[in-house]
Design a protein around this motif. Structure first.
Motif, PDB file in Angstrom:
ATOM      1  N   MET A   1       0.836  -1.199   0.000  1.00  0.00           N
ATOM      2  CA  MET A   1       0.000   0.000   0.000  1.00  0.00           C
ATOM      3  C   MET A   1       0.875   1.255   0.000  1.00  0.00           C
ATOM      4  O   MET A   1       1.704   1.431   0.893  1.00  0.00           O
TER       5      MET A   1
ATOM      6  N   VAL B   1       1.993   5.244   0.462  1.00  0.00           N
ATOM      7  CA  VAL B   1       1.683   6.277   1.452  1.00  0.00           C
ATOM      8  C   VAL B   1       0.967   7.428   0.752  1.00  0.00           C
ATOM      9  O   VAL B   1       1.497   8.026  -0.188  1.00  0.00           O
ATOM     10  N   THR B   2      -0.258   7.723   1.191  1.00  0.00           N
ATOM     11  CA  THR B   2      -1.051   8.802   0.612  1.00  0.00           C
ATOM     12  C   THR B   2      -1.763   9.553   1.733  1.00  0.00           C
ATOM     13  O   THR B   2      -1.750   9.140   2.892  1.00  0.00           O
TER      14      THR B   2
ATOM     15  N   GLU C   1      -7.358   7.365   2.643  1.00  0.00           N
ATOM     16  CA  GLU C   1      -7.431   6.123   3.404  1.00  0.00           C
ATOM     17  C   GLU C   1      -8.067   5.012   2.551  1.00  0.00           C
ATOM     18  O   GLU C   1      -8.994   5.269   1.777  1.00  0.00           O
ATOM     19  N   PRO C   2      -7.595   3.763   2.704  1.00  0.00           N
ATOM     20  CA  PRO C   2      -8.158   2.655   1.922  1.00  0.00           C
ATOM     21  C   PRO C   2      -9.518   2.208   2.462  1.00  0.00           C
ATOM     22  O   PRO C   2      -9.652   1.895   3.640  1.00  0.00           O
TER      23      PRO C   2
ATOM     24  N   ARG D   1     -12.928   0.387   6.588  1.00  0.00           N
ATOM     25  CA  ARG D   1     -11.593   0.948   6.335  1.00  0.00           C
ATOM     26  C   ARG D   1     -10.531  -0.078   6.675  1.00  0.00           C
ATOM     27  O   ARG D   1     -10.649  -0.815   7.657  1.00  0.00           O
TER      28      ARG D   1
ATOM     29  N   ARG E   1      -3.123  -0.128   6.462  1.00  0.00           N
ATOM     30  CA  ARG E   1      -2.269   0.011   5.280  1.00  0.00           C
ATOM     31  C   ARG E   1      -1.349  -1.193   5.091  1.00  0.00           C
ATOM     32  O   ARG E   1      -0.719  -1.346   4.041  1.00  0.00           O
TER      33      ARG E   1
ATOM     34  N   MET F   1      -9.484   4.893  -2.495  1.00  0.00           N
ATOM     35  CA  MET F   1      -8.740   5.706  -1.542  1.00  0.00           C
ATOM     36  C   MET F   1      -9.570   6.950  -1.242  1.00  0.00           C
ATOM     37  O   MET F   1      -9.723   7.828  -2.101  1.00  0.00           O
TER      38      MET F   1
END
Length: 235
Positions: A159, A161-162, A165-166, A182, A185, A211
């Protein structure tokens, strides 16, 4: 095994790296037949991943392996199975062992043995699995639903880094996404599937990952494009 099938198996087993992996992932996106073959392999592997917890190797393990390799008695015992010069060192033995495990896993998937030891399946348990992939290189999700607990275990790997949120959604035959929850990560997220969503655990349904902002604008529908998806399969 045909070269194409072997490539699908290697991608599902995680044996491809670098340019080979990138080429195979592009083929997944461009060739539905190849993508289905990869999904079939991953679905068969999913219960193996989720059935065992990650365990860190004990401290000093490699030192003990090196000592065993250097011991004459140990060398005499393994020479017929693994005739490697002692000068190769512990790291090559570890590489050999990892390759052997991958080969044994592939063989077990192709030719399962009824005498093979393993966890006994729960009677009348309805289990469904899915592998989610997409255009993000290295991103892989493995989902496993067990009707006996009404829980879904989702393992996330790669996953990025952003600031978003997934979020995991299930899309049944009507095409309307329903939010499942949710995800972490990395590692495994345990999701209790709401009673109203359990009827959607079906081979015609897909799991998708988007995301989303930390605060959802609308919890009933995604606000971002799909970055990974995979179809549920019963096992």
């Amino acid at each position: 095994m045909p070269e194409r099938s072997a490539l699908a198996a290697e991608l599902a087993l995680g044996l491809l790296e670098g340019a080979d992996r990138a080429s195979a992932l592009r083929l997944v996106l461009s060739d539905p037949g190849f993508a289905a073959e990869v999904d079939s392999w991953r679905a068969r592997m999913a219960p193996l991943y989720d059935g065992f917890a990650d365990v860190a190797p004990p401290s000093g393990l490699m030192a003990r392996i090196d000592q065993a390799i250097d011991a004459e008695a140990a060398a005499d015992q393994v020479t017929t199975l693994m005739p490697a010069p002692r000068a190769q060192g512990g790291w090559k033995i570890a590489t050999f062992a990892a390759s052997a495990v991958a080969a044994m896993l592939a063989l077990a998937l192709v030719w399962p043995s009824p005498q093979s030891p393993g966890p006994a399946p729960q009677e009348k348990a309805d289990v469904a699995v899915a592998q989610l992939t997409g255009p993000i290189d290295g991103l892989l999700l493995t989902a496993r639903y067990d009707s006996s607990t009404s829980e879904m275990l989702v393992r996330v790997e790669g996953m990025p880094v952003t600031e978003t949120e997934p979020e995991l959604w299930i899309v049944p035959a009507d095409g309307q996404p329903r939010r499942l929850g949710r995800l972490l990560r990395g590692g495994v997220t345990r999701i209790a599937i709401p009673e109203g969503h359990r009827k959607f655990i079906d081979p015609v349904s897909e799991l998708i990952l988007t995301m989303e902002p930390r605060v959802l604008h609308d919890p009933d529908r995604p606000s971002a494009p799909t970055v990974a998806q995979g179809r549920l399969q019963r096992i």
